[in-house]
Design an enzyme around this catalytic site. Structure first.
Site, PDB file in Angstrom:
ATOM      1  N   GLU A 231       0.888  -1.163   0.000  1.00  0.00           N
ATOM      2  CA  GLU A 231       0.000   0.000   0.000  1.00  0.00           C
ATOM      3  C   GLU A 231       0.923   1.208   0.000  1.00  0.00           C
ATOM      4  OE1 GLU A 231      -1.557   3.172   0.428  1.00  0.00           O
ATOM      5  OE2 GLU A 231      -1.578   2.720   2.569  1.00  0.00           O
ATOM      6  N   CYS A 265      -2.194   9.008   2.756  1.00  0.00           N
ATOM      7  CA  CYS A 265      -2.098   8.530   1.376  1.00  0.00           C
ATOM      8  C   CYS A 265      -3.396   8.764   0.622  1.00  0.00           C
ATOM      9  CB  CYS A 265      -1.694   7.058   1.347  1.00  0.00           C
ATOM     10  SG  CYS A 265      -2.765   5.971   2.286  1.00  0.00           S
TER      11      CYS A 265
END
Length: 463
Positions: A231, A265
């Site tokens: 990720e 993010c």
């Protein structure tokens, strides 16, 4: 790699921690493997009870856990408490649902002579988790909860600037009744990480972090023939269509970009606004950002925290300078942020063209890029013109149409009338340079299990 607690608000070095020795790494591997041999045989009921107990302990001591988040990476108190809560919800989710998610599946057979076919989901062994500093508990919870529930054991290499948070989560699980060795925090070096991945008892690695770190870990895992999930970064588009309710949309835009000081993010880094409402959105958004109050993250009135470190703040400022040197316009917004501490003045970048390297960057801080789109089609084009593919948002009064627009955006997640977010009961992950694999719900728990076919066929059946 120095493990240390440095207060981002004032730069004070509070505590240092020695790196894990090679002998300690080897002992952790031995302990994790021994724990696995026991843990995999535990019933779902036993495993779930420990996860549920951990969730209860987190909530009971929420203020103490939140305090460490603010101390080590500068998260404001309200957001720190929110992170503690979502971590508890993730633990609780798998306590309630793991058994059902991993239940054996009867597979259809074409002919009675083929007998019975069952797909089972069995634990593999030790999983290595490499996690970042921006959500020190949540990032751990979303890999730890499903993998412990599945029967695996874990080793954790956390970010070097949140060592106390990492240790606190290990102690949490011990206090909840997890067997010793089933989850171990290591202040490991980069060299030790590669040796851990290469160990035959380690069956996979999950990383959340930068593209650079992801490329290194993916290569090491590939060399060792181990599965990895990554990720990585994101530059989420926040698409504003002409019929969006601007008052509410602007409110969400400010929150979506600046929560956790913009160090997320999935924060709304690229505002893409259709021409009809561009000027009004830009004006209102600028006013909204100007209301943010930078200061002590422990103070209740603070709404904009410092960045996690002075190095992070310096990097953001340097990126802004490069963007401007290539033609962008940078507008600093709001009252001056404190000079002491890792603060960055909220900045809006406009006129960022595709020939500007910043057009493709992820700004991990309070910097907003705002793009003018000719129309809806152009907005979707700009949204997809990114190396990243994590999340995104579409704002419109017509939610049915918004869902259709969302289908045209190339990311792992799209939200209609809400900034990208994370929930314990929703999957998380992206595509392109945002990585691969999924975390949370049934997708996450099945990333590191053996999907074993058991087929029972009559001995007299034809081949």
């Amino acid at each position: 790699m120095a493990y240390a607690t440095i207060n981002p608000y004032n730069g004070e070095l509070l505590k240092t921690f020695p790196e894990t020795t090679d002998d300690q790494v080897n002992q952790a591997l031995d302990d994790a493997h021994s724990a696995f041999l026991d843990w995999k045989e535990r019933s779902f009921t036993e495993r779930s009870a420990i996860l549920q107990r951990a969730a209860e302990l987190l909530r009971a001591q929420a203020s103490d856990y939140a305090h460490l988040l603010t101390l080590e990476m500068g998260k404001i108190t309200a957001e720190a408490l929110g992170e503690v809560e979502i971590s508890a919800r993730i633990l609780e989710y798998y306590a309630k649902h793991a058994e059902g998610l991993l239940a054996p599946e009867k597979l259809p057979v074409a002919e009675p002579s083929e007998g019975e076919a069952t797909l089972t989901h069995e634990p593999l062994g030790i999983i290595l988790a490499i996690e970042p500093w921006n959500f020190p508990y949540y990032q751990v919870a979303r890999i730890l909860a499903p993998q412990l529930a599945a029967g695996n054991t874990l080793l954790l290499k956390h970010a070097s600037n949140v060592p106390q948070c990492a240790a606190a989560f290990e102690q949490l699980m011990l206090d909840a009744g997890l067997p010793s060795g089933a989850f171990r925090n290591l202040y490991a070096t980069r060299q030790q990480i590669e040796s851990i991945i290469s160990d035959d008892r380690v069956h996979g690695v999950a990383l959340t972090g930068s593209e650079g770190a992801g490329a290194i870990i993916a290569a090491q895992a590939g060399k060792a023939l181990k599965k990895s999930t990554l990720e990585l970064g994101g530059a989420d588009a926040f698409v504003v269509l002409r019929d969006a309710e601007l008052d509410k949309t602007v409110k969400w835009a400010v929150i979506g970009r600046h929560w956790n000081a913009g160090q997320v993010c999935i924060s709304s880094k690229r505002m893409i606004v259709v021409d009809e409402v561009y000027e009004e959105f830009l004006s209102r958004y600028t006013e909204g950002v100007a209301q943010l109050k930078a200061g002590d993250p422990f103070a209740q009135e603070t709404t904009l925290a410092p960045l996690s470190s002075q190095a992070a703040a310096d990097e953001i400022r340097q990126k802004i300078q490069v963007a401007v040197a290539h033609g962008a316009r940078a507008t600093e917004v709001g009252p001056r942020v404190p000079r002491l501490g890792a603060f960055v003045q909220p900045t809006i970048l406009t006129d960022v063209e595709p020939d500007n390297p910043a057009y493709y960057w992820e700004f991990f801080g309070p910097v907003s890029m705002i793009f003018r789109a000719r129309d809806e089609q152009d907005a979707v084009r700009i949204a997809n013109d990114s190396p990243f593919g994590l999340g995104g948002s579409v704002f419109t009064a017509d939610t049915k149409h918004g869902a259709e627009v969302a289908k045209r955006i190339s990311t792992g997640m799209v939200f209609v009338n809400h900034p990208s977010t994370s929930r314990a009961n929703l999957p998380f992950g992206g595509i392109k340079r945002s990585g691969y694999g999924r975390e949370l719900i049934g997708l996450g728990i099945k990333e590191f299990v053996n999907h074993k076919l058991i087929s029972v066929i009559d001995i007299d059946a034809p081949f």
